[in-house]
Design a protein around this motif. Sequence first.
Motif, PDB file in Angstrom:
ATOM      1  N   SER A 162      50.370 -13.554  84.073  1.00  0.00           N
ATOM      2  CA  SER A 162      50.377 -13.831  85.504  1.00  0.00           C
ATOM      3  C   SER A 162      49.011 -14.306  85.972  1.00  0.00           C
ATOM      4  O   SER A 162      48.894 -15.320  86.679  1.00  0.00           O
ATOM      5  N   PHE A 163      47.955 -13.599  85.565  1.00  0.00           N
ATOM      6  CA  PHE A 163      46.602 -13.951  85.992  1.00  0.00           C
ATOM      7  C   PHE A 163      46.211 -15.343  85.500  1.00  0.00           C
ATOM      8  O   PHE A 163      45.684 -16.156  86.267  1.00  0.00           O
ATOM      9  N   LEU A 164      46.458 -15.631  84.227  1.00  0.00           N
ATOM     10  CA  LEU A 164      46.037 -16.907  83.661  1.00  0.00           C
ATOM     11  C   LEU A 164      46.844 -18.083  84.200  1.00  0.00           C
ATOM     12  O   LEU A 164      46.405 -19.234  84.093  1.00  0.00           O
ATOM     13  N   SER A 165      48.017 -17.804  84.772  1.00  0.00           N
ATOM     14  CA  SER A 165      48.843 -18.890  85.314  1.00  0.00           C
ATOM     15  C   SER A 165      48.497 -19.233  86.759  1.00  0.00           C
ATOM     16  O   SER A 165      49.060 -20.176  87.320  1.00  0.00           O
ATOM     17  N   GLN A 166      47.583 -18.486  87.350  1.00  0.00           N
ATOM     18  CA  GLN A 166      47.222 -18.768  88.745  1.00  0.00           C
ATOM     19  C   GLN A 166      46.342 -20.022  88.811  1.00  0.00           C
ATOM     20  O   GLN A 166      45.191 -20.019  88.387  1.00  0.00           O
ATOM     21  N   GLY A 167      46.931 -21.101  89.302  1.00  0.00           N
ATOM     22  CA  GLY A 167      46.188 -22.352  89.444  1.00  0.00           C
ATOM     23  C   GLY A 167      46.015 -23.143  88.171  1.00  0.00           C
ATOM     24  O   GLY A 167      45.436 -24.225  88.175  1.00  0.00           O
ATOM     25  N   SER A 168      46.519 -22.620  87.039  1.00  0.00           N
ATOM     26  CA  SER A 168      46.363 -23.296  85.747  1.00  0.00           C
ATOM     27  C   SER A 168      47.670 -23.165  84.977  1.00  0.00           C
ATOM     28  O   SER A 168      48.111 -22.043  84.680  1.00  0.00           O
ATOM     29  N   THR A 169      48.281 -24.278  84.650  1.00  0.00           N
ATOM     30  CA  THR A 169      49.593 -24.256  84.011  1.00  0.00           C
ATOM     31  C   THR A 169      49.489 -23.858  82.545  1.00  0.00           C
ATOM     32  O   THR A 169      48.691 -24.421  81.789  1.00  0.00           O
ATOM     33  N   LEU A 170      50.293 -22.882  82.164  1.00  0.00           N
ATOM     34  CA  LEU A 170      50.469 -22.527  80.760  1.00  0.00           C
ATOM     35  C   LEU A 170      51.639 -23.333  80.229  1.00  0.00           C
ATOM     36  O   LEU A 170      52.724 -23.323  80.814  1.00  0.00           O
ATOM     37  N   LEU A 171      51.426 -24.030  79.107  1.00  0.00           N
ATOM     38  CA  LEU A 171      52.442 -24.924  78.565  1.00  0.00           C
ATOM     39  C   LEU A 171      53.109 -24.324  77.335  1.00  0.00           C
ATOM     40  O   LEU A 171      52.505 -23.495  76.638  1.00  0.00           O
ATOM     41  N   PRO A 172      54.340 -24.733  77.050  1.00  0.00           N
ATOM     42  CA  PRO A 172      54.993 -24.263  75.822  1.00  0.00           C
ATOM     43  C   PRO A 172      54.139 -24.559  74.598  1.00  0.00           C
ATOM     44  O   PRO A 172      53.655 -25.677  74.424  1.00  0.00           O
ATOM     45  N   GLY A 173      53.927 -23.552  73.781  1.00  0.00           N
ATOM     46  CA  GLY A 173      53.077 -23.694  72.601  1.00  0.00           C
ATOM     47  C   GLY A 173      51.674 -23.179  72.799  1.00  0.00           C
ATOM     48  O   GLY A 173      50.944 -22.969  71.822  1.00  0.00           O
ATOM     49  N   ASP A 174      51.247 -22.975  74.046  1.00  0.00           N
ATOM     50  CA  ASP A 174      49.931 -22.375  74.290  1.00  0.00           C
ATOM     51  C   ASP A 174      49.888 -20.968  73.695  1.00  0.00           C
ATOM     52  O   ASP A 174      50.878 -20.222  73.751  1.00  0.00           O
ATOM     53  N   VAL A 175      48.746 -20.616  73.128  1.00  0.00           N
ATOM     54  CA  VAL A 175      48.594 -19.281  72.558  1.00  0.00           C
ATOM     55  C   VAL A 175      47.494 -18.529  73.304  1.00  0.00           C
ATOM     56  O   VAL A 175      46.507 -19.120  73.749  1.00  0.00           O
ATOM     57  N   ILE A 176      47.702 -17.226  73.424  1.00  0.00           N
ATOM     58  CA  ILE A 176      46.749 -16.359  74.109  1.00  0.00           C
ATOM     59  C   ILE A 176      46.446 -15.174  73.207  1.00  0.00           C
ATOM     60  O   ILE A 176      47.321 -14.342  72.950  1.00  0.00           O
ATOM     61  N   PHE A 177      45.218 -15.107  72.708  1.00  0.00           N
ATOM     62  CA  PHE A 177      44.753 -13.938  71.968  1.00  0.00           C
ATOM     63  C   PHE A 177      44.339 -12.890  73.013  1.00  0.00           C
ATOM     64  O   PHE A 177      43.550 -13.185  73.914  1.00  0.00           O
ATOM     65  N   THR A 178      44.848 -11.674  72.886  1.00  0.00           N
ATOM     66  CA  THR A 178      44.755 -10.718  73.992  1.00  0.00           C
ATOM     67  C   THR A 178      43.682  -9.645  73.825  1.00  0.00           C
ATOM     68  O   THR A 178      43.747  -8.599  74.462  1.00  0.00           O
ATOM     69  N   GLY A 179      42.676  -9.925  73.016  1.00  0.00           N
ATOM     70  CA  GLY A 179      41.574  -8.977  72.880  1.00  0.00           C
ATOM     71  C   GLY A 179      41.742  -8.048  71.687  1.00  0.00           C
ATOM     72  O   GLY A 179      42.832  -7.894  71.144  1.00  0.00           O
ATOM     73  N   THR A 180      40.633  -7.426  71.310  1.00  0.00           N
ATOM     74  CA  THR A 180      40.631  -6.570  70.121  1.00  0.00           C
ATOM     75  C   THR A 180      40.356  -5.124  70.479  1.00  0.00           C
ATOM     76  O   THR A 180      39.637  -4.843  71.444  1.00  0.00           O
ATOM     77  N   PRO A 181      40.922  -4.192  69.729  1.00  0.00           N
ATOM     78  CA  PRO A 181      40.647  -2.775  69.975  1.00  0.00           C
ATOM     79  C   PRO A 181      39.316  -2.342  69.371  1.00  0.00           C
ATOM     80  O   PRO A 181      38.560  -3.150  68.798  1.00  0.00           O
ATOM     81  N   SER A 182      39.027  -1.059  69.491  1.00  0.00           N
ATOM     82  CA  SER A 182      37.787  -0.493  68.953  1.00  0.00           C
ATOM     83  C   SER A 182      37.759  -0.589  67.432  1.00  0.00           C
ATOM     84  O   SER A 182      38.790  -0.775  66.780  1.00  0.00           O
ATOM     85  N   GLY A 183      36.561  -0.483  66.891  1.00  0.00           N
ATOM     86  CA  GLY A 183      36.385  -0.519  65.442  1.00  0.00           C
ATOM     87  C   GLY A 183      35.768  -1.788  64.910  1.00  0.00           C
ATOM     88  O   GLY A 183      35.608  -1.941  63.688  1.00  0.00           O
ATOM     89  N   VAL A 184      35.389  -2.722  65.800  1.00  0.00           N
ATOM     90  CA  VAL A 184      34.761  -3.956  65.334  1.00  0.00           C
ATOM     91  C   VAL A 184      33.419  -3.641  64.675  1.00  0.00           C
ATOM     92  O   VAL A 184      32.802  -2.608  64.950  1.00  0.00           O
TER      93      VAL A 184
END
Length: 291
Positions: free
Chosen positions: A228-250
């Motif tokens: 929802s946030f990333l689609s505000q004012g910027s179109t997400l297109l079919p095939g777009d990928v979103i990496f959603t962050g990493t957990p602890s342990g890096v």
Amino acid sequence: MGSFSRLVRFIASDGNTYFGDAILPTGTYDARKATHAFLIEGDVLGDHTVTSEKKEIIKLLSPLSWDQIHTVRLLGLNYAKHAKEINLPKPKYPVLFFKPVTSITDPESPIPIPKFAQIDNELDYECELVIVIGKKAYNVSEEEALNYVLGYAVGNDVSQRAWQIKKGGGQWSLGKMCDGWAPMGPAIVSSEIIKDPQNLKISTKINGETVQSENTSDQIFGIARTISFLSQGSTLLPGDVIFTGTPSGVGMGRKPQYWLRDGDIVEIELENVGTIENKVIYQHDIIKAKL
């Protein structure tokens, strides 16, 4: 046969590349263990049909090709325990950055480390749930956001911390942009199978040793809120990928810090999706740019 369950792109025994619906062996959800797939006809990002024709999988490729992916968006600091381990406050808004599409690579391909990225020896791993957008999304609400998801994969946001933090002038992408630094796969698992992406185990092993083990429930900005946030004012297109962050342990957050080295095997797993396994390979090229 309808739409796919686990979309794979692969090279078959005839040498050609196909899209297919992975046929899983009994007792596993990991498409890396599939030896055959039902062929898919049509547009995997649009109208398509899973046929009854089977092909042998010789080599798994990234589930989508470069020309099918318009943007590679990524979130930073999106797990509460990860923010805590590196002594940073939880962000008020999603921390967004981009990688070039050439960073996307196959679930079993080597991770190439160019000469300039070897100098500081601060190469890190980041296991991440990856969203694949299935239809055009613009200004969508959080309540309807998951309706725009094609499916989910697992990925590794390979990062060189010196160039990300010390040398990047505040722009993270310099430490994350290299070719092959976003392996993903092994399949795109349909959102019809994964109804709740906020309760999945995710982990990383280096040379067989577990270094990250968490649950997507620790995300600060969940999947629906992120879309929802990333689609505000910027179109997400079919095939777009979103990496959603990493957990602890890096590696950056460990004491002592733990960096990847030439020859290391990085295995990343997401529950109900599967695994990717990539070997770190130092390249022996010559640095031609002034750094």
